[in-house]
Design an enzyme around this catalytic site. Structure first.
Site, PDB file in Angstrom:
ATOM      1  N   GLU A 177     -17.055 -23.013  43.790  1.00  0.00           N
ATOM      2  CA  GLU A 177     -16.901 -21.794  44.414  1.00  0.00           C
ATOM      3  C   GLU A 177     -16.377 -20.681  43.613  1.00  0.00           C
ATOM      4  O   GLU A 177     -15.428 -19.886  43.819  1.00  0.00           O
ATOM      5  CB  GLU A 177     -16.107 -21.992  45.720  1.00  0.00           C
ATOM      6  CG  GLU A 177     -16.659 -22.981  46.688  1.00  0.00           C
ATOM      7  CD  GLU A 177     -16.009 -22.916  47.824  1.00  0.00           C
ATOM      8  OE1 GLU A 177     -14.592 -22.036  48.001  1.00  0.00           O
ATOM      9  OE2 GLU A 177     -15.975 -23.608  48.821  1.00  0.00           O
ATOM     10  N   GLU A 374     -19.014 -29.965  50.391  1.00  0.00           N
ATOM     11  CA  GLU A 374     -18.092 -29.467  51.497  1.00  0.00           C
ATOM     12  C   GLU A 374     -18.602 -29.052  52.694  1.00  0.00           C
ATOM     13  O   GLU A 374     -19.666 -28.235  52.722  1.00  0.00           O
ATOM     14  CB  GLU A 374     -16.947 -28.448  50.995  1.00  0.00           C
ATOM     15  CG  GLU A 374     -15.958 -28.580  49.933  1.00  0.00           C
ATOM     16  CD  GLU A 374     -15.255 -27.341  49.459  1.00  0.00           C
ATOM     17  OE1 GLU A 374     -14.681 -26.651  50.411  1.00  0.00           O
ATOM     18  OE2 GLU A 374     -14.766 -27.703  48.208  1.00  0.00           O
TER      19      GLU A 374
HETATM   20  O1  IFM Z   1     -10.264 -25.287  51.377  1.00  0.00           O
HETATM   21  C1  IFM Z   1     -11.002 -24.652  50.942  1.00  0.00           C
HETATM   22  C2  IFM Z   1     -11.572 -25.211  49.729  1.00  0.00           C
HETATM   23  O2  IFM Z   1     -10.626 -25.287  48.826  1.00  0.00           O
HETATM   24  C3  IFM Z   1     -12.832 -24.611  49.160  1.00  0.00           C
HETATM   25  N1  IFM Z   1     -13.935 -24.378  50.016  1.00  0.00           N
HETATM   26  C4  IFM Z   1     -13.439 -23.950  51.479  1.00  0.00           C
HETATM   27  C5  IFM Z   1     -12.333 -24.684  51.894  1.00  0.00           C
HETATM   28  C6  IFM Z   1     -11.794 -24.338  53.279  1.00  0.00           C
HETATM   29  O3  IFM Z   1     -11.407 -22.947  53.325  1.00  0.00           O
END
Ligand code: IFM
Length: 474
Positions: A177, A374
């Protein structure tokens, strides 16, 4: 499917996933490891940020988090008991190079070495992310991602980690990210290092992409042919309540600054013209783009990691008014509140937006296979009197979103895996420990782990490589 399958007996055909579909869960170093001063680890920007009063809710810090640094064997056993086939974790740069360049701390490498061995011994495939936001503070002191040099330091660090783990780890991600690192870290400052300067955000975004490209080239030159290289981006589906030209413009602007600004250069299209035009009023941030950079950034990849949580809703607004929020340079758009059912964190639950996103990305990502790296939701869970965590809402979110992935595949999206965020409750950045994203509950006082209902559900989905088309009692 055999005739003794209970789902067949009750007449429920499963939505089946492709045979080699990869199921697992993800974490990140700073969010779970704790042990921030152990074995020569250097200071990261998140240590500094969390130690600054008012930056992280409740004054929470990276210690003890889940103390995973000391409890990793136990956590791998837990993964194994859930039947996870893959585990995505990140390496803390300050454990490997405490000052971000130069001297290497072998004890840091040893930790990840042990973790990888433990995973492999349990038949779990490790997916390594090299950077999930914990930049060594010494590099930030020299400008961090605003400084072009950081991109070169990142490629060196990537080479060091690959040199140690590359004989066993085949799936590599450069950055997690980078949008958050750039726009939240340097744009509105709600993340470390806490700088609020929209122009710096765009410059940082470019240097992050450059670091990604340099590291990808370095790894490619070292790695055997079966190593799979990637980047993980956080995407949103952007929706407006109308199809007028003004509505479409609002959607395009936010889509540009959320999705295309990073996806396009990585996949060989360069920075989107409309994004360059929209952000030009901030000053000439593009001066940081040097000849040859875009060729470096579009280094060929093997897969794209997709992080998805919620859609974004927008409306047109007065053209010259700067839009408050994280989108550096955005004007003339109103960011609308989320709708319908929300998670405990206040995020919109919308699985259809996920299907739409995966289908779109499969089309727009130069043929790269997608892995959902994710996806998850935060709710305020508690352990009940019987020692259970009955997280009905998270289970529903999980099931709805896994079905959304299935629909995307049915519509032609090339999705190869699904990794739940997160294996464990953990440090949720500026929200500290207030948000529980885990499929496994962590009591931060005792470090006791309790498998939640959602984990049990994921476990059954993995066992069946599929799930029923309706209902939540899986
Ligand atoms: O916890 C975060 C993660 O570190 C990166 N993506 C989003 C998740 C939830 O906010």
């Amino acid at each position: 499917m055999t005739t003794t399958d209970p789902d067949v007996e009750v007449g429920r055909e499963l939505l089946q996933f492709p045979p080699d579909f990869l199921w697992g869960a993800a974490t990140a170093s700073f969010q779970i490891e704790g042990a921030t001063t152990v074995d020569g680890r250097g200071t990261s920007i998140w240590d500094t940020f969390a130690a600054t009063p008012g930056k992280v809710l409740g004054g929470d810090t990276g210690d003890p988090a889940c103390d995973h640094y000391h409890r990793y064997e136990n956590d791998v056993e837990l993964m194994s008991s859930l039947g996870l086939a893959a585990y995505r974790f990140s390496v803390a740069w300050p454990r490997i190079q405490p000052l971000g360049s130069g001297a290497v701390e072998t004890r840091g490498l040893d930790f990840y070495d042990r973790l990888v061995d433990s995973l492999l011994a349990s038949g779990i495939q490790p997916l390594v992310t090299l950077y999930h936001w914990d930049l060594p503070q010494a590099l930030e002191d020299a400008g961090g991602w605003r400084n072009r040099d950081t991109a070169y330091r990142f490629a060196e660090y990537a080479t060091i980690v690959h040199g140690r783990l590359g004989d066993r780890v085949k799936a590599w991600t450069t950055l997690n990210e980078p949008w958050c690192s750039a726009f939240l870290g340097y744009g509105n400052g709600i993340h470390a290092p806490g700088i609020a300067d929209p122009r710096a955000a765009l410059e940082a975004a470019h240097h992050l992409l450059l670091g990604h490209g340099l590291a990808t080239a370095a790894l490619r030159s070292l790695a055997p042919a079966d190593h799979r290289l990637s980047i993980v981006l956080n995407f949103s589906t952007v929706w407006a309540d109308g199809a007028s030209e003004e509505h479409l413009t609002a959607v395009r602007k936010v889509d540009g600054l959320q999705n295309r600004i990073l996806l396009d250069p990585i996949t060989g299209r360069g920075y989107p013209e409309d994004v360059l035009l929209e952000t030009a009023w901030l000053g000439d941030w593009t001066r940081v783009i040097r000849d040859g950079d875009l060729e470096i950034i579009e280094a060929p990849l093997d897969w794209l990691g997709v992080n998805y949580y919620a859609p974004a809703r927008v409306a047109p607004a007065d053209g010259d008014v700067v839009t408050p929020g994280p989108f550096a340079g955005l004007r003339g758009v109103e960011l609308l509140p989320p709708r319908g059912e929300l998670t405990g964190f206040g995020w919109e639950q919308n699985a259809d937006a996920f299907t739409e996103l995966l289908v779109r990305l499969s089309r727009d990502s130069a043929g790269l296979p997608l892995v959902v790296t994710e996806n998850g939701s935060a709710f305020p869970d508690t352990v009940d009197g019987l020692g259970r965590v009955v997280d009905v809402e998270r289970t529903r979110y999980l099931v709805d979103h896994v079905r959304a992935v299935h629909r995307a595949i049915a519509q032609g999206a090339d999705v190869r895996g699904y990794l739940a965020w997160s294996l464990l409750d953990n440090f949720e950045w500026a929200a500290g420990y207030s948000q529980r994203f885990g499929i496994v509950h962590v009591d931060y006082e005792t470090q006791r782990r309790t498998v939640k209902e959602s984990a049990a559900t994921l476990s059954r989905i993995i066992r069946d490589n599929g799930l029923p088309p309706t209902g939540y009692d899986i």
